[in-house]
Enzyme design. Structure first.
Site, PDB file in Angstrom:
ATOM      1  N   THR A 106       0.810  -1.208   0.000  1.00 14.79           N
ATOM      2  CA  THR A 106       0.000   0.000   0.000  1.00 14.79           C
ATOM      3  C   THR A 106       0.848   1.264   0.000  1.00 14.79           C
ATOM      4  OG1 THR A 106      -1.511   1.265   1.407  1.00 14.79           O
ATOM      5  CG2 THR A 106      -0.092  -0.275   2.532  1.00 14.79           C
ATOM      6  N   ASP A 107       0.255   2.352  -0.500  1.00 14.67           N
ATOM      7  CA  ASP A 107       0.953   3.649  -0.453  1.00 14.67           C
ATOM      8  C   ASP A 107       1.002   4.209   0.969  1.00 14.67           C
ATOM      9  OD1 ASP A 107      -1.734   4.318  -0.158  1.00 14.67           O
ATOM     10  OD2 ASP A 107      -1.764   5.837  -1.747  1.00 14.67           O
ATOM     11  N   GLU A 108       0.205   3.607   1.880  1.00 14.10           N
ATOM     12  CA  GLU A 108       0.159   4.154   3.250  1.00 14.10           C
ATOM     13  C   GLU A 108       1.492   3.986   3.976  1.00 14.10           C
ATOM     14  OE1 GLU A 108      -3.223   3.580   5.660  1.00 14.10           O
ATOM     15  OE2 GLU A 108      -4.620   3.617   3.985  1.00 14.10           O
ATOM     16  N   TYR A 127      -1.918  -0.429  11.044  1.00 15.82           N
ATOM     17  CA  TYR A 127      -2.037  -1.115   9.744  1.00 15.82           C
ATOM     18  C   TYR A 127      -0.856  -0.780   8.841  1.00 15.82           C
ATOM     19  CZ  TYR A 127      -3.291  -1.613   4.824  1.00 15.82           C
ATOM     20  OH  TYR A 127      -3.255  -1.890   3.483  1.00 15.82           O
ATOM     21  N   LYS A 146       2.210  -3.136   7.339  1.00 11.81           N
ATOM     22  CA  LYS A 146       2.492  -3.337   5.908  1.00 11.81           C
ATOM     23  C   LYS A 146       3.933  -2.908   5.602  1.00 11.81           C
ATOM     24  CE  LYS A 146       0.111  -4.581   3.014  1.00 11.81           C
ATOM     25  NZ  LYS A 146      -0.269  -5.919   2.494  1.00 11.81           N
TER      26      LYS A 146
END
Ligand code: NAD
Ligand code: DAU
Length: 385
Positions: free
Chosen positions: A159-161, A184, A188
């Protein structure tokens, strides 16, 4: 905000429209006889990936490994049940031996690793499962992969997060330093580091893709877009965190599917590719568009549907803005998104309104308890538009 457009843009991918995945012939040829293990295939993106890929690649074997958590929806995959190149195994990546056994038995050439706990708000309320599945589960899968006689290509869906939050300017590139904000995104980020370490230390052939916010059919209605569609349909409040000014870069899910195949087939071992929709929008604008689309489809007064919007207490550590610079996957792999945010939202609203049996099956006790826990107090103290 201006976008950079590269002159190297060869755009050979995807072939056709986003309505259906069509892989280039050389890619289909190279995948003939291959075995593809998909983890988390009963969730949102994994299901879209399988629904597009299994019929498109009849001479490639797919096995879906999924624990079937609250977020899974096995019925999404009913159309694949009769296809000879698809099989399913229920297993939990947190169980190391079982994971190893399944990987050894199937002996995949390629692993697409989607399985994860994926909802930021749940990670804030109860982080343990995120560490167990996203970190430990990925470790177990990596160990199983490197234990095979012929090591597979390990494609880690991320993810870009992991990059944290942008201000009003700039974009995430593949070299942006990691700066995750939630349990989260930290989990990741941790799994990305493990995958990179296995490439460098053990020579595992890997890809990591960091993608922006997906939306489209089969997304569990805890996430912004399906939650708002269903609440608007049913006349329930629409809880917008803070002032609704946070920005996300939205990508229609089947465009993510074609990007994954592009990065796998045209990308290089050990590399990272950012994937984004080039479609930034503020949350409040997304929610208002949904109100208007639902009002139109259900013959309601748009002003009445918009009046359901409530500005509620913010998500702690809420990232302000995500925006992807997808130059690398575009120039190296020839990929670009095909669905606009306008048409993608229209398709998504239509899909949710037409699939009531699917929606009803999401309304299990776990989800009801979550909605109560996350929203009851928030909505009580919220303000209208
Ligand atoms: P999802 O929550 O809809 O589905 C996750 C799936 O993983 C479910 O089917 C669940 O049963 C399975 N799973 C969870 N824990 C498991 C375990 N311990 N063992 C085996 N299976 C398990 O998630 P999604 O939105 O489809 O996301 C898929 C992947 O894509 C995730 O890795 C996520 O981080 C990443 N991603 C998601 C988005 C997005 O916008 N949804 C964007 C970028 C990246
Ligand atoms: O960027 C990729 C990520 O996108 C993925 O890695 C995650 O798995 C996926 O869940 C998604 O994360 P977000 O937190 O951005 O998605 P979510 O749909 O939860 O929220 C989108 C935005 O809407 C975010 O700014 C928070 C806001 N929001 C969300 C909900 C659920 C609200 O205002 N109200 C809500 O009720």
């Amino acid at each position: 905000m201006p976008r950079r457009v590269s002159s190297l843009d060869n755009q050979d991918w995807p072939v056709g429209s986003s309505a259906r995945l069509r892989l280039p012939e050389d890619v289909k040829e190279s995948l003939k006889g291959r075995r593809v293990l998909v983890t988390g295939g009963s969730g949102f993106i994994g299901a879209n990936f399988l629904l597009e890929s299994v019929p498109e690649l009849p001479e490639t074997s797919f096995r879906n490994l999924d624990a079937l958590t609250y977020a899974a929806h096995p019925d999404s995959l009913i159309p694949l049940a009769a296809l000879p190149n698809y099989s399913f195994v229920r297993a939990d990546l947190r169980e190391r031996e079982r994971t190893q056994e399944i990987v050894r038995e199937f002996a995949p050439d390629i692993i697409f690793h989607f399985a994860a706990e994926s909802h930021v708000d749940r990670s804030i309320a109860a982080p343990a499962a995120f560490i167990e599945t996203n970190v430990l589960g990925t470790f177990h899968l990596l160990e199983a992969a490197r234990g095979l006689a012929k090591t597979p290509v390990f494609h880690h869906v991320s993810t870009d997060e992991v990059y944290g939050s942008l201000g009003e300017e700039g974009y995430f590139v593949e070299t942006t330093p990691y700066d995750p904000s939630s349990p989260y995104s930290a989990s990741k980020a941790s799994s990305d580091h493990l995958v990179r370490a296995y490439a460098r230390t053990y020579g595992l052939r890997t890809r990591i893709t960091n993608c922006s916010n997906n939306y489209g059919p089969y997304q569990f209605p805890e996430k912004l877009i399906p939650l708002m569609i269903l609440n608007a349909r049913d006349g329930r409040e629409l809880p917008v965190y803070g002032q609704g000014t946070n920005v996300r870069d939205w990508l229609f899910v089947t465009d993510h599917v074609s990007a994954l195949w592009a990065a796998l087939s045209r990308g290089r071992d050990g590399e990272t590719y950012n994937i984004g929709g080039n479609a930034e929008a503020r949350n409040i604008d997304i929610v208002q568009s949904i109100c208007d689309l639902v009002a139109q489809a259900t013959e309601q007064d748009p002003a009445k549907v918009r009046s359901l919007i409530r500005f509620v207490p913010d998500r702690p550590g809420h990232d302000l803005r995500y925006a992807i610079d997808a130059t690398k996957i575009r120039t190296e792999c020839g990929w670009r998104p095909t669905e606009s945010l306008k048409t993608g939202l229209e398709r998504t609203v239509r899909w949710y309104l037409a699939h009531d049996a699917w929606v009803k099956a999401c309304s299990h006790q776990d989800h009801k308890a979550w909605l109560e826990k996350n929203y009851q107090a928030r909505i009580g103290s919220g303000a209208s538009l």
